[in-house]
Design a protein around this motif. Structure first.
Motif, short mmCIF file in Angstrom:
data_model
loop_
_atom_site.label_atom_id
_atom_site.label_comp_id
_atom_site.label_asym_id
_atom_site.label_seq_id
_atom_site.Cartn_x
_atom_site.Cartn_y
_atom_site.Cartn_z
N LYS A 1 -17.92 -2.73 12.79
CA LYS A 1 -19.44 -3.35 14.23
C LYS A 1 -19.82 -2.65 15.16
O LYS A 1 -20.58 -3.32 15.44
N ARG B 1 -10.19 -5.82 4.78
CA ARG B 1 -8.39 -5.35 5.25
C ARG B 1 -8.25 -5.76 6.16
O ARG B 1 -7.04 -5.88 6.23
N ASN B 2 -8.63 -4.75 6.53
CA ASN B 2 -8.13 -4.23 8.20
C ASN B 2 -8.94 -4.86 9.58
O ASN B 2 -10.23 -4.77 9.69
N GLN B 3 -8.32 -6.02 9.61
CA GLN B 3 -9.39 -5.96 11.02
C GLN B 3 -9.71 -5.07 12.19
O GLN B 3 -10.54 -5.30 12.80
N ASN B 4 -8.69 -4.26 12.20
CA ASN B 4 -9.24 -3.18 13.48
C ASN B 4 -10.17 -2.44 13.05
O ASN B 4 -10.84 -1.53 13.62
N SER C 1 1.07 -6.55 6.11
CA SER C 1 -0.62 -6.54 6.01
C SER C 1 -1.27 -4.85 6.21
O SER C 1 -1.72 -4.34 6.63
N SER C 2 -0.11 -4.24 7.48
CA SER C 2 -0.18 -2.99 7.50
C SER C 2 -0.21 -1.80 5.94
O SER C 2 -0.52 -0.80 6.26
N SER D 1 -11.71 -1.23 5.01
CA SER D 1 -12.75 -2.10 6.10
C SER D 1 -12.50 -3.36 5.51
O SER D 1 -12.68 -4.08 6.67
N LYS E 1 -12.50 -3.05 10.83
CA LYS E 1 -13.79 -4.31 10.94
C LYS E 1 -14.43 -3.92 12.45
O LYS E 1 -15.38 -4.31 12.25
N GLN E 2 -13.82 -4.34 12.73
CA GLN E 2 -13.88 -4.15 14.44
C GLN E 2 -14.60 -3.34 14.84
O GLN E 2 -16.29 -2.88 15.54
N LYS F 1 2.85 -9.15 9.53
CA LYS F 1 2.15 -8.67 10.31
C LYS F 1 2.40 -6.74 9.67
O LYS F 1 1.81 -6.01 9.51
#
Length: 289
Positions: free
Chosen positions: A279, A270-273, A216-217, A268, A275-276, A213
């Protein structure tokens, strides 16, 4: 030429679309109202502006068949190019410092990186960039320029204007190199120190999920740093004997045209936050009211 024009236009449109979508997602999503995404939104503004300094003029020249630019227009293009390039370098170092605080001093992160600090750091980036660009512009404006004003490049940068001068440029080059290296080398060293400390902290984390984690940040930021400093180093930090106009143009296209587009896609995808948030924004825009 038609293929090159179409490709360039598509890349420019994607740069605007991807970065505007990223900025809108950060503004509209309360989940992204954190220092990390505040600086990311500012990076997107810089990327849009950076691309706009060169691409529209290049598209106009291709479309109309002309290759001229006014003397004032050339200096203005150079001024904003240096300003935005410097700003991106400083902003990347600020983002690295932000990641250092988040990973290495998480318990004090909120108090250390508060709204006032964020705004002051962002303001300082713009002020330092403006000052650096003004110095470059003043030094180059003191040179005498020849009748032959053919620029072997697709935009007006510092090296192009120096090559046009009829007067001695030794002092100007020394001043520009000395002063211009500061906003590149110092931020890079700060980034390097930040990530060495981050790496040492991550190694000490016991659980693999927490290590993953934390890493990844930072991974997206590391990719953007590699793109920016890799191309800048090739162009500006190398011996004069290695200069080649053809390769310079190719690499310059990479960091002035392609990199501003890629930065938004990197964050956009590689970052889940992000991406959500994107969307939700897209669904909100296209869903029937």
């Amino acid at each position: 030429m038609l293929f090159f024009f179409s490709t360039l236009l598509v890349i420019y449109a994607l740069t605007w679309t991807a970065n505007l979508l990223l900025i809108s997602s950060i503004i509209l999503s309360s989940q992204l109202h954190t220092p990390m995404y505040f600086f990311l939104g500012n990076l997107s503004v810089v990327d849009i502006s950076f691309s706009t300094v060169t691409v529209p003029k290049l598209l106009s020249c291709i479309l109309r068949g002309g290759t001229s630019i006014s003397f004032l227009g050339c200096f203005l293009q150079m001024y904003f190019f240096v300003l935005l390039g410097t700003n991106e370098s400083l902003l990347l170092s600020v983002m690295a410092f932000d990641r250092y605080l988040a990973v290495c001093i998480p318990l004090r992160y909120v108090s250390l990186m508060n709204d006032k600090v964020m705004l002051m750091m962002n303001f300082s980036c713009w002020m330092a960039s403006s000052l650096n660009s003004l110095v470059h512009t003043y030094i180059l404006s003191q040179l005498k320029y020849c009748e032959d004003r053919l620029i072997h490049h697709f935009f007006c940068d510092v090296t192009s204007l120096i090559k046009l001068s009829c007067s001695s440029t030794t002092l100007a080059e020394l001043l520009i190199y000395a002063e211009g290296s500061i906003p590149i080398i110092i931020p890079f060293l700060l980034i390097l120190i930040s990530y060495v400390l981050i790496a040492l902290t991550i190694v000490k984390i016991k659980t693999s999920s927490s290590r993953s984690k934390a890493f990844s940040s930072c991974s997206s930021h590391l990719m953007v740093i590699s793109l920016f400093y890799g191309t800048v180093t090739f162009i500006y930090i190398r011996p004069p004997s290695n200069y080649s106009s053809q390769y310079d143009r190719l690499v310059s296209m990479a960091y002035t045209i392609i990199t501003p587009m890629l930065n938004a896609f990197i964050y956009s995808l590689r970052n889940q936050n992000v991406k959500q948030a994107m969307k939700k924004l897209i669904v909100r825009c296209f869903s029937p009211s």
